[in-house]
Scaffold this motif. Structure first.
Motif, PDB file in Angstrom:
ATOM      1  N   GLU A 193      52.733  31.726 -24.536  1.00  0.00           N
ATOM      2  CA  GLU A 193      52.564  30.479 -25.292  1.00  0.00           C
ATOM      3  C   GLU A 193      51.340  29.752 -24.742  1.00  0.00           C
ATOM      4  O   GLU A 193      51.257  29.476 -23.553  1.00  0.00           O
ATOM      5  N   TRP A 195      48.414  26.584 -25.553  1.00  0.00           N
ATOM      6  CA  TRP A 195      47.892  25.456 -26.325  1.00  0.00           C
ATOM      7  C   TRP A 195      46.443  25.188 -25.944  1.00  0.00           C
ATOM      8  O   TRP A 195      46.083  25.275 -24.774  1.00  0.00           O
ATOM      9  N   ILE A 197      44.313  21.848 -26.521  1.00  0.00           N
ATOM     10  CA  ILE A 197      44.433  20.493 -27.039  1.00  0.00           C
ATOM     11  C   ILE A 197      43.049  19.845 -27.102  1.00  0.00           C
ATOM     12  O   ILE A 197      42.275  19.935 -26.143  1.00  0.00           O
ATOM     13  N   ASP A 216      43.852  20.667 -32.356  1.00  0.00           N
ATOM     14  CA  ASP A 216      44.746  21.354 -31.419  1.00  0.00           C
ATOM     15  C   ASP A 216      44.965  22.759 -31.967  1.00  0.00           C
ATOM     16  O   ASP A 216      45.110  22.928 -33.184  1.00  0.00           O
ATOM     17  N   TRP A 218      47.128  26.571 -31.295  1.00  0.00           N
ATOM     18  CA  TRP A 218      48.209  27.210 -30.549  1.00  0.00           C
ATOM     19  C   TRP A 218      48.310  28.685 -30.904  1.00  0.00           C
ATOM     20  O   TRP A 218      48.002  29.098 -32.006  1.00  0.00           O
ATOM     21  N   SER A 233      50.463  31.350 -34.904  1.00  0.00           N
ATOM     22  CA  SER A 233      49.321  30.601 -34.398  1.00  0.00           C
ATOM     23  C   SER A 233      48.926  29.566 -35.434  1.00  0.00           C
ATOM     24  O   SER A 233      49.318  29.655 -36.606  1.00  0.00           O
ATOM     25  N   THR A 238      43.515  17.120 -34.054  1.00  0.00           N
ATOM     26  CA  THR A 238      44.080  16.645 -32.789  1.00  0.00           C
ATOM     27  C   THR A 238      44.627  15.218 -32.950  1.00  0.00           C
ATOM     28  O   THR A 238      44.145  14.441 -33.784  1.00  0.00           O
ATOM     29  N   PRO A 243      51.561  19.295 -30.827  1.00  0.00           N
ATOM     30  CA  PRO A 243      52.301  19.684 -29.609  1.00  0.00           C
ATOM     31  C   PRO A 243      53.730  19.144 -29.580  1.00  0.00           C
ATOM     32  O   PRO A 243      54.576  19.664 -28.863  1.00  0.00           O
TER      33      PRO A 243
END
Ligand code: FES
Ligand SMILES: [Fe+2]
Length: 349
Positions: A193, A195, A197, A216, A218, A233, A238, A243
């Motif tokens: 996992e 991220w 950001i 952001d 992922w 994904s 942002t 998140p």
């Protein structure tokens, strides 16, 4: 003889569309020639692509209903690989069978169990649902890599390479290598996992959508034995809550990728990147696909060059770094599975 590959697991052998109509598909998996075809009822049959008589490929044979006639000397085999006719003689030698493999078609992939067909459990097939849904469009991809399958698994388990290998396609930023993924291990997969950001979108994102500013990003994926990636994904402006699980105006992708050894030094790579936005827009489907093809060619060039080096210098050491965490876990998992397979085999021998 001990196996060099894990046999008791499901491998992707083909895309569904490759096994169409009356065709006979020849495909090498784990160094074994296999013939795949579709029975009249639509189910998939898989058997050794090697006639029991003198080894001619059955894929060069002729379909006769659900049976195959070898077009060397004419022996005929049913879809379970049992010889049912020998030209010029009434008696069929009892050992005139070719090996049958368990095969299952699911979500446009054809899976093959390389261990004993009697122990194959389709419940163990990873869930690749996004490949079977009209509301998640994609174009199917395939590459043959001249590199061992584990080097491709290594690549898929460490996305820090995205900022370097794929700077103009999937990356756009070296900060991927600076972000630390969370890595955990389950019974038959490794979970990663990651991220990013407040970063920049990838070039392939900006070709299909526009963002007001920074984003952001992922990548969450499970990497299953023996080399199957199932990923969620996405990218979203942002500060808009991604998140925290607030998905709003995001581009989301559900990629599935499978690496299957062809031989000890080559591998099949099946992949797709389904998405759930602009689902009717073929231009976007093409754009995503084209970027992915370019990106995976970038991987291929790097990994094949790496494989050449490793072949020349097998004894030179490698130096582990933090980015190797997921691949190290997966390699451990594969070693344990291989040891378990071989232990069973040794007991049976
Ligand atoms: S090799 Fe197939 S019939 Fe002889
Ligand atoms: Fe890559």
């Amino acid at each position: 003889m001990l196996n060099m590959f894990v046999r008791d697991c499901w491998y992707v052998a083909a895309w569904s569309h490759e096994v169409a109509g009356d065709s006979l598909l020849a495909r090498t998996v784990l160094g074994e020639p296999i013939c795949l075809f579709r029975r009249a009822d639509g189910t998939i049959a898989a058997m050794a692509d090697r006639c029991a008589h003198r080894g001619a490929p059955l894929s060069r044979g002729r379909r006769e209903g659900d049976a195959i006639r070898c077009l060397y000397h004419g022996m005929k085999f049913d879809a379970d690989g049992v010889c049912i006719e020998v030209p010029g003689q009434d008696r069929i030698p009892p050992r005139a069978c070719v090996r049958r493999y368990a095969a299952v078609e699911r979500n446009n992939w054809i899976w093959i169990w390389m261990g004993d067909a009697a122990t194959a459990d389709p419940a163990a097939i990873p869930d690749t649902w996004s490949l079977g849904r009209a509301d998640w469009p994609y174009r199917p991809g395939y590459h043959l890599f001249a590199a061992p399958h584990m080097l491709i698994c290594d690549n898929l388990l460490d996305f820090s390479h995205i900022g370097y290998v794929h700077a103009s396609t999937l990356g756009g930023t070296e900060s991927i290598a600076l972000s630390k993924p969370k890595v955990s291990r389950e019974e038959s997969w490794v979970r990663v996992e990651r991220w990013l950001i407040d970063d920049v979108p990838a070039p392939f994102h900006t070709r299909v959508a526009s963002f007001p500013g920074r984003v952001d990003r992922w990548h969450f994926y499970d990497f299953h034995v023996p080399g199957v990636l199932v990923m969620h994904s996405g990218v979203q402006a942002t500060g808009t809550g991604a998140p925290r699980g607030v998905i709003k105006d995001a581009l989301e992708f559900r990629s599935c990728q499978a690496v299957t050894p062809e031989t000890g030094t080559s591998a099949h790579y099946f992949y797709a990147v389904p998405r759930n936005f602009a689902v009717d827009d073929q231009t976007i489907t093409d754009s995503v696909f084209n970027d992915i093809v370019v990106a995976f060619e970038e991987d291929r060039a790097m990994i094949e060059a790496q494989a050449r080096n490793l072949r020349m210098t097998p004894d030179w050491p490698m130096v582990p770094i933090a980015a190797d965490a997921a691949l190290a876990q997966f390699r451990r998992l594969m070693s344990e599975r291989l040891a378990a397979d071989n232990a069973v085999q040794t007991v049976l021998e």
